[in-house]
Scaffold this active site. Sequence first.
Site, mmCIF file in Angstrom:
data_model
loop_
_atom_site.group_PDB
_atom_site.id
_atom_site.type_symbol
_atom_site.label_atom_id
_atom_site.label_comp_id
_atom_site.label_asym_id
_atom_site.label_seq_id
_atom_site.Cartn_x
_atom_site.Cartn_y
_atom_site.Cartn_z
ATOM 1 N N TRP A 190 1.062 -1.143 -0.106
ATOM 2 C CA TRP A 190 0.263 -0.027 0.274
ATOM 3 C C TRP A 190 1.155 1.253 0.215
ATOM 4 O O TRP A 190 0.688 2.363 -1.029
ATOM 5 C CB TRP A 190 -0.870 -0.019 0.951
ATOM 6 N N ASP B 287 -1.761 6.639 6.047
ATOM 7 C CA ASP B 287 -3.059 6.336 4.852
ATOM 8 C C ASP B 287 -3.236 4.806 6.275
ATOM 9 O O ASP B 287 -2.495 4.821 5.957
ATOM 10 C CB ASP B 287 -2.350 5.513 4.062
ATOM 11 N N LYS C 56 -13.105 -1.438 6.154
ATOM 12 C CA LYS C 56 -12.385 -1.786 6.654
ATOM 13 C C LYS C 56 -12.863 -1.937 8.623
ATOM 14 O O LYS C 56 -13.681 -2.219 9.290
ATOM 15 C CB LYS C 56 -10.948 -2.295 7.471
#
Lengths: 359, 359
Positions: A102, A171, A195
Amino acid sequence: MRKFNFCAGPAALPEPVLRQAQQELLDWGGRGCSVMEVSHRSAEFLEVAERAEQDLRDLLSIPDNYKVLFLQGGATAQFSAVPWNLFGVGDKVADYIHSGQWADKAIREAKRYGQVNIVASGEDRSFTYAPGAESWTQSDNAAYFHYTPNETIGGVEFDYVPDVTCPLVADMSSNILSRPIPVEKFGVIYAGAQKNIGPSGIAVGIVRDDLLDRAMEGIPRSLSWKVAAEAGSMDNTPPTFAWYLAGLVFRWLKGQGGVEAMSTLADRKSTLLYEFIDRSDFYSCPVEKSSRSRMNVPFVLADERLDKEFLRQSEEAGLLNLKGHRSVGGMRASLYNAVPLEAVEALVSFMADFEKRCA
Amino acid sequence: MRKFNFCAGPAALPEPVLRQAQQELLDWGGRGCSVMEVSHRSAEFLEVAERAEQDLRDLLSIPDNYKVLFLQGGATAQFSAVPWNLFGVGDKVADYIHSGQWADKAIREAKRYGQVNIVASGEDRSFTYAPGAESWTQSDNAAYFHYTPNETIGGVEFDYVPDVTCPLVADMSSNILSRPIPVEKFGVIYAGAQKNIGPSGIAVGIVRDDLLDRAMEGIPRSLSWKVAAEAGSMDNTPPTFAWYLAGLVFRWLKGQGGVEAMSTLADRKSTLLYEFIDRSDFYSCPVEKSSRSRMNVPFVLADERLDKEFLRQSEEAGLLNLKGHRSVGGMRASLYNAVPLEAVEALVSFMADFEKRCA
């Protein structure tokens, strides 16, 4: 019957949230229509929107000099938004920690708009750890410093907040709301919802006021934090149902005792699973102990030829979505806030049983 | 009890769609979890995604050389995406029809990236009509030609498709799926979902293959049609629940007889209302007859001091969201596909009654 769901995202939602949404899906609070069917500018929806923001502010103790934004396009759109919003003043230089897939995506997008300095990377040990601050050299002129507190695919989580001199950007898609965070140490926090916040299709941005005036010329409206902030996240029609569900999740979290309670629970759940894995010769976790994620637990079987059978039998046992990310294989159990302790107990019990039968 | 909902968007959804979503919200097809709680890359969600695309292709007879994209950020993000995706080859020049507030928003964003020629404008008569093609001068070098087939706020709808020599781009947010369209005449069609497709938070793009390679350098990933096309609209986690609901709406539309049936119904509904308004001295519609929208019917009362009372009483009568857009005042009844004929009959009956009592 609801099963235990370990999906990495879009992930399990709290059952009481889904029940409430279900109950009022056709007739929301006696209004004769769904929350999906009213204007985002109506008084009734504005109340939903404002309550969601206030609850999130309460949960994370967000200071008043931060804007809370409800955005579209997920964290991926923010990979572009970060450089677009912050490279307009001073040098187009940013520091990034490269901690896995990511972080890599964020880095690739930032490189298209300026110079990226990788101040630390976990690549030397296959991204199985969160690089520490000891060996860093920050850039003098960085517009910001970006990192990924939790790598959803690698299962690597930072156990500290970097101490940097420029605006810190994070993030937090896969570990927001799983613990208290010192928001005042950050310039920008962003997180896809799917999530720990709600369904996919909405993202949260937490942006310090003074960073709203640093955008590059030509920034697309839809990426501009300033435009979003000035429009109350309604420059265009927002994803109202996702916003409403996020609000229900925030309300549920408050009822559960907030992020402190979630942190305690995350400790219990992840410790239970990691300790079981570490005691076993059959299962193993590739991540270094000090960097293990409390949200995403990747593990492998001693014999990968048993993977398919493990997945088949776990599904049968009511344990859903344990397959690892397509890029790494193996297994991954995601233990977000909505995954109860009982789910992890059931998983460990199944894993022990499977080992006995197949090892 | 469900009421009649005339909201301009997010708008009424078909009740059978909401009922199915409600019924399987916690346990989708016996899987033990919600459709919101599975990976977008799982076989089960891919089936949802692909079926939705195929149904939309069937409904609009989309030729094979067009990509169907499911996007985020609504039409507003596409106002940026259009110039970003089409200004990379040749001159940065585009022709736009200025037909009202939504066209204006598209124009403003395009102007930030190139030269916009207003080939026709309805401004001379306060945007109460769709300008015809008689007086146009198209640019020789336009990268594309953009128009807004239906102005949601003004209630102005084009009764023809412009015949142009460069790629034709249309913001069909508020009238897509309300009639058959000759897709092959268009280069790009885009539409926010929250009127005739599904809930807010998802948008549809229909892009001719050969237009995928014209993007400007530096286009943000999240705006790139090419990236979206190559990733099957899953470069980032898509809004899965909105996609699923859009799929249910497409399926419902097919069951209703498709866009031909919707067009017939739209004629009946809008004619009923316009004819009633035209017969009355108490109500009036500012839009010229040949340009009146079948989707959004704006009207005013002879005495605007009665507006509040009209809204209060209509609400009481179970007719929701008739208030006009905040920028124009008055009333607006949106008659999208999911609004049944009975709703319009009830509205007309209420309006006649209100007139008798208050005129």
